[in-house]
Write an enzyme that holds these catalytic residues in place. Structure first.
Site, mmCIF file in Angstrom:
data_model
loop_
_atom_site.group_PDB
_atom_site.id
_atom_site.type_symbol
_atom_site.label_atom_id
_atom_site.label_comp_id
_atom_site.label_asym_id
_atom_site.label_seq_id
_atom_site.Cartn_x
_atom_site.Cartn_y
_atom_site.Cartn_z
ATOM 1 N N GLU A 128 0.851 -1.201 0.000
ATOM 2 C CA GLU A 128 0.000 0.000 0.000
ATOM 3 C C GLU A 128 0.876 1.237 0.000
ATOM 4 O O GLU A 128 2.104 1.151 0.040
ATOM 5 C CB GLU A 128 -0.918 -0.014 1.232
ATOM 6 C CG GLU A 128 -1.968 -1.111 1.180
ATOM 7 C CD GLU A 128 -2.879 -1.116 2.399
ATOM 8 O OE1 GLU A 128 -3.227 -0.039 2.900
ATOM 9 O OE2 GLU A 128 -3.223 -2.210 2.852
ATOM 10 N N HIS A 262 -8.501 9.469 4.169
ATOM 11 C CA HIS A 262 -8.166 8.414 3.211
ATOM 12 C C HIS A 262 -8.450 8.953 1.812
ATOM 13 O O HIS A 262 -9.525 9.502 1.565
ATOM 14 C CB HIS A 262 -8.989 7.150 3.476
ATOM 15 C CG HIS A 262 -8.454 5.941 2.770
ATOM 16 N ND1 HIS A 262 -8.544 5.794 1.408
ATOM 17 C CD2 HIS A 262 -7.804 4.850 3.225
ATOM 18 C CE1 HIS A 262 -7.972 4.646 1.062
ATOM 19 N NE2 HIS A 262 -7.509 4.061 2.153
ATOM 20 N N ARG A 308 0.016 8.476 2.373
ATOM 21 C CA ARG A 308 -1.401 8.830 2.263
ATOM 22 C C ARG A 308 -1.680 10.333 2.306
ATOM 23 O O ARG A 308 -2.524 10.840 1.584
ATOM 24 C CB ARG A 308 -2.141 8.114 3.388
ATOM 25 C CG ARG A 308 -3.581 8.003 3.167
ATOM 26 C CD ARG A 308 -4.186 7.076 4.168
ATOM 27 N NE ARG A 308 -4.020 5.684 3.816
ATOM 28 C CZ ARG A 308 -4.408 4.677 4.592
ATOM 29 N NH1 ARG A 308 -4.945 4.921 5.759
ATOM 30 N NH2 ARG A 308 -4.235 3.435 4.208
ATOM 31 N N HIS A 369 -10.618 9.450 8.111
ATOM 32 C CA HIS A 369 -10.402 8.006 8.203
ATOM 33 C C HIS A 369 -9.798 7.557 9.530
ATOM 34 O O HIS A 369 -10.273 6.602 10.141
ATOM 35 C CB HIS A 369 -9.475 7.619 7.052
ATOM 36 C CG HIS A 369 -9.167 6.166 6.942
ATOM 37 N ND1 HIS A 369 -10.140 5.217 6.765
ATOM 38 C CD2 HIS A 369 -7.984 5.493 6.974
ATOM 39 C CE1 HIS A 369 -9.580 4.014 6.684
ATOM 40 N NE2 HIS A 369 -8.270 4.159 6.827
ATOM 41 N N ARG A 404 -0.030 8.334 9.644
ATOM 42 C CA ARG A 404 0.130 6.884 9.814
ATOM 43 C C ARG A 404 0.453 6.206 8.484
ATOM 44 O O ARG A 404 -0.185 6.486 7.457
ATOM 45 C CB ARG A 404 -1.168 6.298 10.366
ATOM 46 C CG ARG A 404 -1.179 4.782 10.449
ATOM 47 C CD ARG A 404 -2.491 4.300 11.025
ATOM 48 N NE ARG A 404 -3.609 4.596 10.162
ATOM 49 C CZ ARG A 404 -4.216 3.708 9.365
ATOM 50 N NH1 ARG A 404 -3.793 2.454 9.317
ATOM 51 N NH2 ARG A 404 -5.238 4.066 8.626
HETATM 52 P P1 FAD Z 1 -12.491 -0.066 16.932
HETATM 53 O O1 FAD Z 1 -12.307 -1.240 16.102
HETATM 54 O O2 FAD Z 1 -13.100 1.128 16.304
HETATM 55 O O3 FAD Z 1 -13.397 -0.512 18.160
HETATM 56 C C1 FAD Z 1 -13.932 0.441 19.055
HETATM 57 C C2 FAD Z 1 -14.773 -0.276 20.079
HETATM 58 O O4 FAD Z 1 -15.032 0.610 21.154
HETATM 59 C C3 FAD Z 1 -16.138 -0.741 19.594
HETATM 60 O O5 FAD Z 1 -16.376 -2.022 20.121
HETATM 61 C C4 FAD Z 1 -17.112 0.248 20.227
HETATM 62 O O6 FAD Z 1 -18.394 -0.278 20.507
HETATM 63 C C5 FAD Z 1 -16.392 0.528 21.511
HETATM 64 N N1 FAD Z 1 -16.740 1.780 22.174
HETATM 65 C C6 FAD Z 1 -16.601 3.035 21.701
HETATM 66 N N2 FAD Z 1 -17.008 3.908 22.637
HETATM 67 C C7 FAD Z 1 -17.375 3.196 23.712
HETATM 68 C C8 FAD Z 1 -17.887 3.525 24.985
HETATM 69 N N3 FAD Z 1 -18.118 4.786 25.362
HETATM 70 N N4 FAD Z 1 -18.186 2.525 25.859
HETATM 71 C C9 FAD Z 1 -17.988 1.232 25.499
HETATM 72 N N5 FAD Z 1 -17.514 0.853 24.300
HETATM 73 C C10 FAD Z 1 -17.216 1.832 23.426
HETATM 74 N N6 FAD Z 1 -6.102 -0.152 9.623
HETATM 75 C C11 FAD Z 1 -5.163 -1.025 9.199
HETATM 76 O O7 FAD Z 1 -4.131 -1.217 9.868
HETATM 77 N N7 FAD Z 1 -5.358 -1.725 8.038
HETATM 78 C C12 FAD Z 1 -6.462 -1.567 7.269
HETATM 79 O O8 FAD Z 1 -6.612 -2.216 6.262
HETATM 80 C C13 FAD Z 1 -7.446 -0.630 7.686
HETATM 81 N N8 FAD Z 1 -8.546 -0.406 6.925
HETATM 82 C C14 FAD Z 1 -9.525 0.403 7.416
HETATM 83 C C15 FAD Z 1 -10.704 0.548 6.701
HETATM 84 C C16 FAD Z 1 -11.745 1.291 7.222
HETATM 85 C C17 FAD Z 1 -13.022 1.455 6.447
HETATM 86 C C18 FAD Z 1 -11.604 1.928 8.480
HETATM 87 C C19 FAD Z 1 -12.712 2.732 9.079
HETATM 88 C C20 FAD Z 1 -10.407 1.811 9.183
HETATM 89 C C21 FAD Z 1 -9.366 1.055 8.664
HETATM 90 N N9 FAD Z 1 -8.170 0.915 9.351
HETATM 91 C C22 FAD Z 1 -7.226 0.045 8.905
HETATM 92 C C23 FAD Z 1 -7.995 1.500 10.668
HETATM 93 C C24 FAD Z 1 -8.255 0.416 11.721
HETATM 94 O O9 FAD Z 1 -9.304 -0.393 11.287
HETATM 95 C C25 FAD Z 1 -8.609 0.994 13.059
HETATM 96 O O10 FAD Z 1 -7.696 1.986 13.427
HETATM 97 C C26 FAD Z 1 -8.593 -0.086 14.123
HETATM 98 O O11 FAD Z 1 -9.393 -1.155 13.721
HETATM 99 C C27 FAD Z 1 -9.080 0.472 15.432
HETATM 100 O O12 FAD Z 1 -9.251 -0.588 16.323
HETATM 101 P P2 FAD Z 1 -9.721 -0.284 17.794
HETATM 102 O O13 FAD Z 1 -9.872 -1.594 18.450
HETATM 103 O O14 FAD Z 1 -8.838 0.727 18.403
HETATM 104 O O15 FAD Z 1 -11.159 0.426 17.628
HETATM 105 C C1 SIN Z 2 -7.008 0.590 2.983
HETATM 106 O O1 SIN Z 2 -7.287 -0.585 2.814
HETATM 107 O O2 SIN Z 2 -6.782 1.378 2.066
HETATM 108 C C2 SIN Z 2 -6.967 1.122 4.379
HETATM 109 C C3 SIN Z 2 -5.713 0.755 5.017
HETATM 110 C C4 SIN Z 2 -5.471 1.531 6.253
HETATM 111 O O3 SIN Z 2 -6.239 2.407 6.631
HETATM 112 O O4 SIN Z 2 -4.445 1.279 6.881
#
Ligand code: FAD
Ligand code: SIN
Length: 553
Positions: A128, A262, A308, A369, A404
């Protein structure tokens, strides 16, 4: 909210005999991996404010970056991360994350995550933006879903993890707030009178009941805040709750000006913002402006595979220059069979909107994003508040700096969840309040009444998101940032009034948090007197060497 004092504060002799209790807010990759690791030595309560699988993790497409092939090296992954970070990464943290990445990824595999393999049974590695090597493990373009499914199954199989879905943390319970201001010196937070975190007030989103949950240690894994912006790849839960709560609890917050946009989200009047994965550009897709020109060549030597922020800012410039509503992603270099095999989700979504890749070009625009800043943590995920940790997108480890590197965030969450638990195993300080579960004060509803209508909340939410998009978007100026600050402060008066007047529900709590995070983003953006990485301010158009430091609130 007011709180009363518990009668007795002397440490109970029994407190060290019972197993520790760790409260985890969030069930994305950060929360689930934390739960698995912490459950090895502690009881765990895992909260998700919606269904367990809802969060940014589930929507991840591209994959997880990690040094996996012999032709790659830790040094090269490190160099790409540092370059993408535009001079603001913490090199020690980059080193830790990249070096421990393969072990963390192996744990995901051991827990059942099935990454796509090649015919020769090796893992298929994608590339990527900003990566000079193929190092991204993925599950077709459903990586996030594959991770969530496997980790949820694993967590459900562990008996000492209790799961509370549709339960939302509202605020942390701070020792100094209800203990007549008395704080155990061992648990004091430097620079704050609030003392240690003793757990959280939790809202049952189905009944609107609120109760205190006591914990020896609380882990914020509540994800990012994309919903601050009108157009975002993030699902509805991404309202920055953990960051706003941590700020209210006196924790240090940093670098919120670095919101990553993004570059390639599907532009279609009927499509809710849908990500078109950067991995397509790793397979040869090229960005073209409305005139068909491969414009990225003019902006960066890596062309369409530039880091990015370079790509998003270039698209923004092209759109302004040409007046077009979108640019094109030309995917004709990828053959149709390969496209369908490797990117079934993108293929099906495009098809649903009448676009036939690889023959048709895909119309794309940038959208908010990923939040690179967040709650400041050390290398063991500890915040500046005792008893409070942060992992995943809500944390600011220093890995990402000013931008990032693609697919480094799933990696960061997995690596630091592991480190958090491994450090806590030896350093966890038990809650010294006897029988804390019973003595913590109940939530005080005061004179709050039921809310008559939700219209104000929806309207204010929209107002904040439009404001942030128009005034605090990809390219900023002092004038627009100051206007945003003034308007947000007016909205703050209204929201505060509602917050104290009405009984809280999920929407009102989210609105309050969304507003706080918006204000913090603007504050960080105003403090940075330069342009660097994701933060571009036309009034300070260049990066300045002595400004190469974190913005800490
Ligand atoms: P999240 O997965 O967002 O989980 C948050 C959790 O917190 C949820 O369960 C929610 O219910 C809970 N929560 C929130 N507020 C509260 C509250 N007040 N009380 C209780 N629970 C709460 N990153 C990569 O490295 N590779 C990729 O390919 C990639 N693709 C992406 C594509 C998309 C469309 C998006 C949106 C993001 C992408 N990212 C990617 C970024 C990555 O997915 C996220 O940064 C990462 O998954 C965040 O994980 P997390 O566990 O911190 O939060
Ligand atoms: C993507 O698949 O383009 C998202 C990857 C990322 O947010 O790290």
């Amino acid at each position: 909210m007011t709180t009363s004092s518990p009668k007795s504060q002397s440490p109970a002799a029994s407190v060290n005999k019972t197993p520790a209790k760790v409260l985890i807010l969030g069930s994305g990759i950060a929360g689930l991996t934390s739960a698995i690791h912490f459950s090895e030595f502690s009881n765990v309560i895992l909260l998700a404010k919606s269904s367990l699988d809802e969060g940014n993790t589930r929507y991840a497409q591209g994959g997880i970056a990690s040094v996996w092939s012999k032709s790659d090296s830790i040094q090269e992954h490190k160099a790409d991360t540092l370059e993408a970070g535009a001079g603001l990464c913490n090199e020690q943290i980059v080193d830790i994350c990249v070096s421990e990445g393969p072990t963390a990824v192996q744990s995901l595999i051991d827990w059942g995550v099935q990454f796509t393999k090649t015919e020769a049974s090796d893992y298929d590695l994608h590339q990527e933006g900003g990566h000079h090597k193929r190092r991204i493990l993925h599950a077709q373009d459903f990586t996030g879903r594959a991770i969530e499914e496997a980790l949820i199954a694993k967590v459900r199989s562990i008996p000492n993890i209790s799961i509370l879905e549709n339960h939302m943390a509202i605020d942390f319970i701070m020792e100094g707030k209800f203990n007549d201001g008395k704080i155990d010196p061992k648990r004091a937070t430097p620079g704050s009178r609030l003392g240690a975190c003793l757990g959280a007030y939790v809202l049952n989103c189905e009944t609107n009941g609120i109760f205190p949950l006591a914990a020896d240690m609380t882990v914020i894994a509540s994800g990012g805040a994309g919903k601050v912006y009108l157009y975002t790849t993030n699902p509805d839960v991404a309202t920055g709750d953990g960051i706003a709560m941590a700020y209210r609890a006196g924790a240090r917050i940093a670098n919120l000006e670095f919101m990553q946009f993004h570059p390639t989200c599907l532009y279609h009047s009927n499509a809710k913002t849908f990500l078109i994965t950067e991995a397509l550009r790793g397979e040869g897709a090229i960005l073209r402006n409305i005139a068909g020109e491969d414009f990225m060549k003019r902006y960066h030597e890596m062309g369409s595979l530039a880091p990015r922020y370079v790509v998003s800012q270039a698209i923004d410039m092209e759109l302004k220059k040409t007046g077009a509503a979108h640019v094109w992603l030309d995917v004709s270099a990828i053959n149709e069979h390969e496209f369908r095999e490797k990117f079934p989700q993108v293929y099906a979504t495009c098809e649903k909107f009448g676009i036939k890749p690889p023959h048709d070009k895909i119309p794309v625009v940038p959208a908010a994003h990923y939040l690179c800043g967040g709650i400041v943590v050390d290398e063991h995920a500890q915040t500046s508040v005792r008893g409070l940790l942060a992992v995943g997108e809500s944390a600011c480890t220093g890995l990402h700096g000013a931008n990032r590197l693609a697919s480094n965030s799933l990696l960061e969450a997995a690596v630091f969840a592991r480190r958090a638990a491994s450090h806590a195993r030896d350093h966890l300080v038990k809650n010294t309040i006897p029988n804390a579960a019973k003595t913590l004060p109940e939530w005080d509803f005061g004179r709050a009444v039921d809310m008559e209508e939700q219209i104000d909340i929806a309207a204010t939410w929209r107002e904040i998101r439009s404001l942030m998009w128009n005034y605090v978007g990809i390219v900023r100026s002092n004038r627009r940032l100051k206007r945003a600050r003034e308007r947000l402060s007016l909205i703050r008066h209204e929201v505060n009034e509602d917050y104290w007047k009405f009984k809280v529900n999920r929407d009102l709590i989210e609105l309050r948090n969304l507003l706080s995070v918006s204000e913090l983003i603007v504050e960080c953006a105003l403090r940075r007197k330069e342009s660097r990485g994701l933060h571009v301010n036309v009034d300070f158009p260049r990066a300045v060497d002595n400004e190469a430091k974190d913005t800490i609130l």
